[in-house]
Design a protein around this motif. Sequence first.
Motif, PDB file in Angstrom:
ATOM      1  N   ALA A   1       0.738  -1.398   0.118  1.00 19.85           N
ATOM      2  CA  ALA A   1      -0.001  -0.067   0.022  1.00 19.85           C
ATOM      3  C   ALA A   1       0.903   1.235   0.119  1.00 19.85           C
ATOM      4  CB  ALA A   1      -0.912  -0.034   1.161  1.00 19.85           C
ATOM      5  N   GLU A   2       1.955   1.236   0.735  1.00 16.34           N
ATOM      6  CA  GLU A   2       3.031   2.394   0.634  1.00 16.34           C
ATOM      7  C   GLU A   2       3.654   2.368  -0.648  1.00 16.34           C
ATOM      8  OE1 GLU A   2       5.532   2.147   3.855  1.00 16.34           O
ATOM      9  OE2 GLU A   2       4.145   1.845   5.622  1.00 16.34           O
ATOM     10  N   GLN A   3       3.986   1.405  -1.220  1.00 16.97           N
ATOM     11  CA  GLN A   3       4.702   1.658  -2.594  1.00 16.97           C
ATOM     12  C   GLN A   3       3.545   2.113  -3.578  1.00 16.97           C
ATOM     13  OE1 GLN A   3       5.873  -2.532  -2.839  1.00 16.97           O
ATOM     14  NE2 GLN A   3       8.008  -1.917  -3.367  1.00 16.97           N
ATOM     15  N   LEU A   4       2.305   1.540  -3.297  1.00 12.33           N
ATOM     16  CA  LEU A   4       1.172   2.096  -4.325  1.00 12.33           C
ATOM     17  C   LEU A   4       1.038   3.486  -4.003  1.00 12.33           C
ATOM     18  CD1 LEU A   4      -0.918   1.740  -6.436  1.00 12.33           C
ATOM     19  CD2 LEU A   4      -2.608   1.056  -4.574  1.00 12.33           C
ATOM     20  N   ASP A   5       0.974   4.102  -2.862  1.00 16.53           N
ATOM     21  CA  ASP A   5       1.057   5.618  -2.541  1.00 16.53           C
ATOM     22  C   ASP A   5       2.077   6.474  -3.413  1.00 16.53           C
ATOM     23  OD1 ASP A   5      -1.452   5.235  -1.197  1.00 16.53           O
ATOM     24  OD2 ASP A   5      -0.340   5.441   0.834  1.00 16.53           O
ATOM     25  N   SER A   6       3.455   5.917  -3.153  1.00 16.50           N
ATOM     26  CA  SER A   6       4.580   6.267  -3.863  1.00 16.50           C
ATOM     27  C   SER A   6       4.373   6.455  -5.135  1.00 16.50           C
ATOM     28  CB  SER A   6       5.921   5.546  -3.345  1.00 16.50           C
ATOM     29  OG  SER A   6       6.957   6.007  -4.211  1.00 16.50           O
TER      30      SER A   6
ATOM     31  N   THR B   1       1.548   6.403  -7.018  1.00 22.21           N
ATOM     32  CA  THR B   1       0.482   7.339  -7.691  1.00 22.21           C
ATOM     33  C   THR B   1       0.907   8.561  -7.403  1.00 22.21           C
ATOM     34  OG1 THR B   1      -0.635   6.922  -5.378  1.00 22.21           O
ATOM     35  CG2 THR B   1      -1.504   5.580  -7.205  1.00 22.21           C
ATOM     36  N   ASP B   2       1.699   9.254  -6.230  1.00 21.31           N
ATOM     37  CA  ASP B   2       2.275  10.337  -6.021  1.00 21.31           C
ATOM     38  C   ASP B   2       3.106  10.638  -7.188  1.00 21.31           C
ATOM     39  OD1 ASP B   2       0.997  10.782  -3.665  1.00 21.31           O
ATOM     40  OD2 ASP B   2       2.661  10.331  -2.468  1.00 21.31           O
TER      41      ASP B   2
ATOM     42  N   THR C   1       1.088  11.413 -10.102  1.00 21.69           N
ATOM     43  CA  THR C   1       0.285  12.739 -10.354  1.00 21.69           C
ATOM     44  C   THR C   1       1.187  13.982 -10.429  1.00 21.69           C
ATOM     45  OG1 THR C   1      -1.278  11.990  -8.549  1.00 21.69           O
ATOM     46  CG2 THR C   1      -1.137  14.210  -8.530  1.00 21.69           C
TER      47      THR C   1
ATOM     48  N   ALA D   1      -4.223   1.308 -10.537  1.00 29.25           N
ATOM     49  CA  ALA D   1      -4.294   3.003 -10.812  1.00 29.25           C
ATOM     50  C   ALA D   1      -3.864   3.445 -12.197  1.00 29.25           C
ATOM     51  CB  ALA D   1      -3.411   3.485  -9.738  1.00 29.25           C
TER      52      ALA D   1
ATOM     53  N   THR E   1      -8.224   5.030  -9.233  1.00 29.97           N
ATOM     54  CA  THR E   1      -7.624   4.229  -8.556  1.00 29.97           C
ATOM     55  C   THR E   1      -8.458   3.142  -7.862  1.00 29.97           C
ATOM     56  OG1 THR E   1      -7.694   5.595  -6.682  1.00 29.97           O
ATOM     57  CG2 THR E   1      -5.712   5.520  -7.530  1.00 29.97           C
TER      58      THR E   1
END
Length: 420
Positions: free
Chosen positions: A246-251, A253-254, A257, A314, A345
């Motif tokens: 989940a943290e890798q996915l946030d990285s 997607t950031d 973006t 995503a 997402t």
Amino acid sequence: MTTDQPGVTYTLSAFKRAGFVGGDQHLLLMADQDPHTALDALQAATNAVTEELLEYEHRDEAYISLDGAVPTPAGPIARVRDCEPAKALPLMLDHLAADLASRGITGRLVPAKTFKDDSPFGNNALPALGMLLSPLNDTDAMYAAFDDWRKHPGNRGSWVDEARHRRVITALVDWVTHVQGTVLIHTTATIEATPDALVPYLTRALRDEPLLGISATSPDRRTRRQVRFAESEVIVCDYDPDQPRAEQLDSLTDLATRLAPDLAYALIRELGIQMIAISMTARIFPKTPFFDDVTHPHTFKHLEPDYVFDAGVAQVLTTSQLAKTTLPAERWNIRDLAHDRYLVTAVDPMPWLHPDPHYVSDFNSPWPDWTDPHVLAAARADFASAIMTLDTLRQNPPPLTADQLRTTPELRNIGVAPPT
């Protein structure tokens, strides 16, 4: 012994110590000219010298062959594929130095310093959350320059606006070098680099060499971020078996973006982390329906602002791409990023993510798609006509002449080319 060739010199003993007899080594041209001129000259010289020295092979006297030149921060390098027996080494270097001098080059030929141990990443595929993205291209210019289906459109220019080119490279380098450790450039050889050298190097080098990679690996080799510039596409991946997905996915997607205004699309999926694979449709990326039959970028680049390759956990979409989807709120979140871009997402990302971050696939084994098949099927239905298909391509062929369409095997094989 040091040559007295006018313009280009070398020290024979240095090449002997570096093990050039036998081949599979890299030499570096340290030229006084600008990097682009030096690269062009070394490229032409390696081709010419390999051709000139074929007569020795025909007589079984010497075996000498050189691969084409690629850019590095220190200057262009070329791989010496074959060089034997021992007398072949001065013969090759003499001819290469003389050919370069005849092209107006001055400088030195030296053994290139390459990074030898890239384990465990060199011969295995390791699970990584990744992103396939494409910077916005000037497709009109790309297709206007098209002259041969064997020449990928990334050659001699990425067809990306200069300012956009630098913004994308800067963001990717920032993301990769967030990992503190060994920074490498991956081309025909693996070369250690400093982080501050990457942006100026890539900004220049990707205009000449469409197949390059960069990576940063932690000292314990447990973490790696890498980017593979594969012709006109970019593959990004994040390997860290100890970090929650989940943290890798946030990285990622950031990162998507940040890049969104400069992209035709971005697709995040699980993939295999390998620097050996150089094509975006190689085994490191899960098969999509479209890429079973299509591999050459010039076949589909004109479709990218309006279609996507597949569903994913995503994506960054344009208004045109989004308008072709039917995305139910119980399965998808949609965020307006401005600049005609939207971040889509999955509400529940877990079925898209790798169940075993410690999985290792042998290089020769097919890379499995770990996405839950029912989730993937439903997602593909949600993305509907936004996903490229062969019918999409048949109905919207690339803007080439009828003769170019007919002489491009990939287009002809899938029924895009007009009849003769």
